[in-house]
Design a protein around this motif. Structure first.
Motif, PDB file in Angstrom:
ATOM      1  N   GLN A  56     -13.144 -35.540 -14.762  1.00  0.00           N
ATOM      2  CA  GLN A  56     -14.575 -35.282 -14.940  1.00  0.00           C
ATOM      3  C   GLN A  56     -15.410 -36.422 -14.367  1.00  0.00           C
ATOM      4  OE1 GLN A  56     -15.122 -34.392 -19.094  1.00  0.00           O
ATOM      5  NE2 GLN A  56     -14.367 -32.303 -18.857  1.00  0.00           N
ATOM      6  N   SER A  57     -14.898 -37.630 -14.418  1.00  0.00           N
ATOM      7  CA  SER A  57     -15.593 -38.766 -13.798  1.00  0.00           C
ATOM      8  C   SER A  57     -15.692 -38.571 -12.291  1.00  0.00           C
ATOM      9  CB  SER A  57     -14.863 -40.071 -14.093  1.00  0.00           C
ATOM     10  OG  SER A  57     -14.890 -40.359 -15.475  1.00  0.00           O
ATOM     11  N   VAL A  58     -14.616 -38.068 -11.684  1.00  0.00           N
ATOM     12  CA  VAL A  58     -14.601 -37.801 -10.242  1.00  0.00           C
ATOM     13  C   VAL A  58     -15.595 -36.691  -9.915  1.00  0.00           C
ATOM     14  CG1 VAL A  58     -13.188 -37.003  -8.305  1.00  0.00           C
ATOM     15  CG2 VAL A  58     -12.207 -38.570 -10.002  1.00  0.00           C
ATOM     16  N   GLU A  59     -15.549 -35.598 -10.677  1.00  0.00           N
ATOM     17  CA  GLU A  59     -16.458 -34.470 -10.451  1.00  0.00           C
ATOM     18  C   GLU A  59     -17.915 -34.908 -10.580  1.00  0.00           C
ATOM     19  OE1 GLU A  59     -15.341 -31.326 -13.171  1.00  0.00           O
ATOM     20  OE2 GLU A  59     -13.244 -31.486 -12.565  1.00  0.00           O
ATOM     21  N   PHE A  60     -18.194 -35.690 -11.604  1.00  0.00           N
ATOM     22  CA  PHE A  60     -19.556 -36.178 -11.828  1.00  0.00           C
ATOM     23  C   PHE A  60     -20.025 -37.041 -10.661  1.00  0.00           C
ATOM     24  CE2 PHE A  60     -22.382 -39.542 -13.346  1.00  0.00           C
ATOM     25  CZ  PHE A  60     -23.436 -38.788 -13.847  1.00  0.00           C
ATOM     26  N   ALA A  61     -19.196 -37.994 -10.265  1.00  0.00           N
ATOM     27  CA  ALA A  61     -19.583 -38.918  -9.193  1.00  0.00           C
ATOM     28  C   ALA A  61     -19.844 -38.176  -7.892  1.00  0.00           C
ATOM     29  CB  ALA A  61     -18.496 -39.981  -8.997  1.00  0.00           C
ATOM     30  N   ILE A  62     -18.968 -37.263  -7.518  1.00  0.00           N
ATOM     31  CA  ILE A  62     -19.153 -36.523  -6.266  1.00  0.00           C
ATOM     32  C   ILE A  62     -20.387 -35.632  -6.348  1.00  0.00           C
ATOM     33  CG2 ILE A  62     -18.168 -34.738  -4.775  1.00  0.00           C
ATOM     34  CD1 ILE A  62     -15.396 -35.954  -5.436  1.00  0.00           C
ATOM     35  N   GLY A  63     -20.533 -34.903  -7.442  1.00  0.00           N
ATOM     36  CA  GLY A  63     -21.694 -34.026  -7.590  1.00  0.00           C
ATOM     37  C   GLY A  63     -22.997 -34.790  -7.578  1.00  0.00           C
ATOM     38  N   LEU A  64     -23.030 -35.897  -8.281  1.00  0.00           N
ATOM     39  CA  LEU A  64     -24.244 -36.710  -8.343  1.00  0.00           C
ATOM     40  C   LEU A  64     -24.610 -37.265  -6.966  1.00  0.00           C
ATOM     41  CD1 LEU A  64     -26.430 -38.013 -10.128  1.00  0.00           C
ATOM     42  CD2 LEU A  64     -24.864 -39.944 -10.437  1.00  0.00           C
ATOM     43  N   LYS A  65     -23.612 -37.774  -6.239  1.00  0.00           N
ATOM     44  CA  LYS A  65     -23.893 -38.355  -4.932  1.00  0.00           C
ATOM     45  C   LYS A  65     -24.314 -37.290  -3.926  1.00  0.00           C
ATOM     46  CE  LYS A  65     -24.357 -41.711  -4.235  1.00  0.00           C
ATOM     47  NZ  LYS A  65     -25.637 -42.400  -4.470  1.00  0.00           N
TER      48      LYS A  65
END
Length: 97
Positions: A56-65
């Motif tokens: 979820q940290s990976v998903e969040f970071a990619i989506g946010l960027k």
């Protein structure tokens, strides 16, 4: 002049659906630029352990960027007009953690 962005490639492929579908979706692959090193941000988000899983940290970071870069590149778009102040507060809170 030296390039001021990093270039990435993203591949999105449908692996499984909740409901049966008759449409065949071709994978989407595209390149995009971002002013930040997204891999460093992913590592930082994983280290902060803010979500239920590292994935979820990976998903969040990619989506946010992806989202924030589009918003920056379209700063004059009225769609973001009311959202921009709240997003700025959100980023300050996120970076303060």
């Amino acid at each position: 002049m030296k390039k001021r962005t990093n270039t990435y490639k993203l591949n999105l492929e449908l692996l499984e659906t909740v409901k049966p579908v008759t449409t065949v979706y071709e994978p989407i692959e595209f390149e995009f630029d971002n002013h930040d090193n997204i891999f460093d941000i992913i590592a930082l988000m994983k280290a902060r352990d803010m979500f239920k899983t590292p994935q979820q940290s990976v998903e969040f970071a990619i989506g946010l960027k992806l989202f924030s870069e589009v918003m920056l590149k379209n700063s004059d778009n009225v769609l973001f007009e009311e959202f921009r102040p709240a997003f700025s507060d959100f980023m300050k809170k996120l970076k303060g953690k």
